[in-house]
Scaffold this active site. Structure first.
Site, short mmCIF file in Angstrom:
data_model
loop_
_atom_site.label_atom_id
_atom_site.label_comp_id
_atom_site.label_asym_id
_atom_site.label_seq_id
_atom_site.Cartn_x
_atom_site.Cartn_y
_atom_site.Cartn_z
N TYR A 146 0.81 -1.22 0.00
CA TYR A 146 0.00 0.00 0.00
C TYR A 146 0.85 1.28 0.00
CZ TYR A 146 -3.88 -3.15 1.14
OH TYR A 146 -4.80 -4.17 1.12
N LYS A 195 3.85 -15.32 2.76
CA LYS A 195 3.77 -16.11 1.52
C LYS A 195 5.21 -16.43 1.12
CE LYS A 195 1.46 -17.90 -1.94
NZ LYS A 195 0.59 -19.08 -1.78
N ASP A 227 -2.58 -18.13 2.34
CA ASP A 227 -3.75 -18.82 1.78
C ASP A 227 -4.28 -19.87 2.75
OD1 ASP A 227 -1.32 -20.07 1.30
OD2 ASP A 227 -1.78 -20.68 -0.74
N ASP A 251 -4.97 -6.66 5.99
CA ASP A 251 -6.20 -6.00 5.54
C ASP A 251 -7.26 -7.05 5.21
OD1 ASP A 251 -7.96 -4.06 4.66
OD2 ASP A 251 -7.04 -3.86 2.67
N ASP A 255 -10.65 -8.53 7.72
CA ASP A 255 -12.06 -8.54 7.31
C ASP A 255 -12.66 -9.93 7.49
OD1 ASP A 255 -12.07 -5.87 6.59
OD2 ASP A 255 -13.09 -6.22 4.68
C1 IPM Z 1 -8.86 -0.79 6.45
C2 IPM Z 1 -9.36 -0.24 5.15
C3 IPM Z 1 -8.28 0.66 4.58
C4 IPM Z 1 -7.03 -0.18 4.39
C5 IPM Z 1 -8.66 1.37 3.27
C6 IPM Z 1 -9.92 2.19 3.45
C7 IPM Z 1 -7.55 2.20 2.72
O1 IPM Z 1 -9.72 -1.26 4.30
O2 IPM Z 1 -8.56 -0.01 7.37
O3 IPM Z 1 -8.76 -2.01 6.55
O4 IPM Z 1 -6.94 -0.91 3.42
O5 IPM Z 1 -6.18 -0.16 5.26
MG MG Z 2 -9.67 -3.18 5.16
#
Ligand code: IPM
Ligand code: MG
Length: 365
Positions: A146, A195, A227, A251, A255
């Site tokens: 990123y 990885k 993975d 990231d 989630d």
């Molecule tokens: C998070 C979000 C951010 C990231 C985005 C909005 C840039 O997905 O905080 O996980 O990828 O870090």
């Molecule tokens: Mg995120």
């Protein structure tokens, strides 16, 4: 104590949930005799509307002057919001990446656990959910893909896009130290996710993590390919304590981890640098579809406020009190609409964002 707390209300449901987070901090201040001074900081889409950019220099300076910042969420619906017609470097998310970098917030802590009261919300098979889980993702936040060099160019008549995944050993070392430090206060287990069967950056990651592990003989370290980790999170999340990983893997996996708790509205996070300063935010997004309706779940923000008390202000007792109050309201059956269906044997009462904040505040002190 006296403390300066920045508030980034942001976009979508941000203002509604930060209001409740502030309510809880103020309650803690009143009950435990602390003086919290609040400063509003603009970031994201609302900053684009007001100042023409997602994060101004003034906003960064103002954040730097605080002891900690509580943030809601930023961004809008990309399909309809005018913010997403702007060039990529002017969009709301750039504000968030920018503040992380400007404040060197390299350590992102994302705890995910299953509340017994919300076990029914867990989308995993009952025998897996019954075991429960309580893990923490330690995500590196200011390096990797990123923040590496990126470009889009034309080569031999073809458009080519490049992103680069770069880590130096110091960046890996400092996040690994954080993971082991946290593991010492938990169940003393670190799973480092990479990885390494493909990426050089992962091979360096593994080597440095193993070096750091030598200073923590009490902590068990294991390595897992990303993975496989994605699979193990749904197959047996109880096996994890601290999951240490780089920016993009973290990231994605965070989630996934939030989803298996069944309610993203419950998960806090902390982004820390090497001082006491931290930026605290719910793991969920700005949910523009429900913004302004007073139905968003403020618990993730309230638990982020608890993390703020614990990590930036060293107010452990106060942080415990907030977390206990959250458990109490859940056990008593109070639910925002996102978790209303999960009863686990109690009679539930559906409440608004604001009422949920009130219920939790009343149970502090
Ligand atoms: C998070 C979000 C951010 C990231 C985005 C909005 C840039 O997905 O905080 O996980 O990828 O870090
Ligand atoms: Mg995120």
């Amino acid at each position: 104590m006296e403390a300066k707390i920045g508030l980034i209300y942001g976009d979508g449901i941000g203002p509604e949930i930060v209001r409740e987070g502030k309510k809880i901090l103020s309650r803690v201040g009143a009950v435990y005799s602390h003086e919290f001074q609040y400063t509003e900081i603009l970031m994201g889409g609302c900053s684009i509307d007001a100042c023409g950019e997602p994060l101004t220099k003034e906003a960064v300076e103002s954040a730097k002057a605080q002891d900690a910042v509580l943030m809601g969420s930023i961004g809008g619906d990309a399909a309809v919001s005018p913010w997403y017609k702007l060039p990529p470097e002017k969009r709301p998310e750039v504000g968030l990446l920018g503040i992380r970098k400007a404040l060197n917030l390299f350590a992102n802590l994302r705890p995910a656990s299953l509340y017994p009261e919300l076990k029914g919300a867990c989308p995993l098979r009952a025998d897996i959910a019954d075991k429960g889980f309580d893990l923490l993702i330690m995500r590196e936040l200011t390096g990797g893909l990123y923040f590496g060099e990126r470009k889009t160019e034309e080569r031999d008549g073809l458009i080519v896009a490049t992103d680069t995944l770069v880590y130096n050993e110091e960046e890996i070392q400092r996040i690994a130290i954080r993971a082991f430090d946290v593991a010492m206060k938990r169940r003393k287990k670190v799973t480092s996710v990479d990885k390494a069967n493909v990426l050089d950056s992962s091979r360096l990651w593994r080597k440095v993590v193993e070096e750091v592990a030598k200073d923590y003989p009490e902590v068990t370290l294991s390595h897992m390919l990303v993975d496989n980790c994605a699979m193990q999170l749904v197959k047996g999340p109880a096996q994890f304590d601290v999951v240490l990983t780089e920016n993009m893997f973290g990231d994605i996996l965070s989630d996934e981890a939030s989803q298996i708790t069944g309610s993203i509205g419950m998960l806090p996070s902390a982004s820390l640098n090497d001082t006491k300063f931290g930026l605290y935010e719910p793991s969920g997004g700005s949910a523009p579809d429900i913004a302004g309706k007073g139905i968003a779940n403020p618990i993730a923000t309230i638990l982020s406020a608890a993390m703020l008390l614990r990590y930036s202000l060293d107010l452990n007792q106060e942080a415990d009190a907030v977390e206990e109050a959250v458990k109490k309201v859940l056990a008593e059956g109070y639910r925002t609409v996102d978790i209303a269906a999960f009863k686990e044997g109690v009679e539930t009462k559906q409440v608004s964002t604001e009422e949920m904040g009130d219920c939790i505040a009343e149970r502090i002190g």
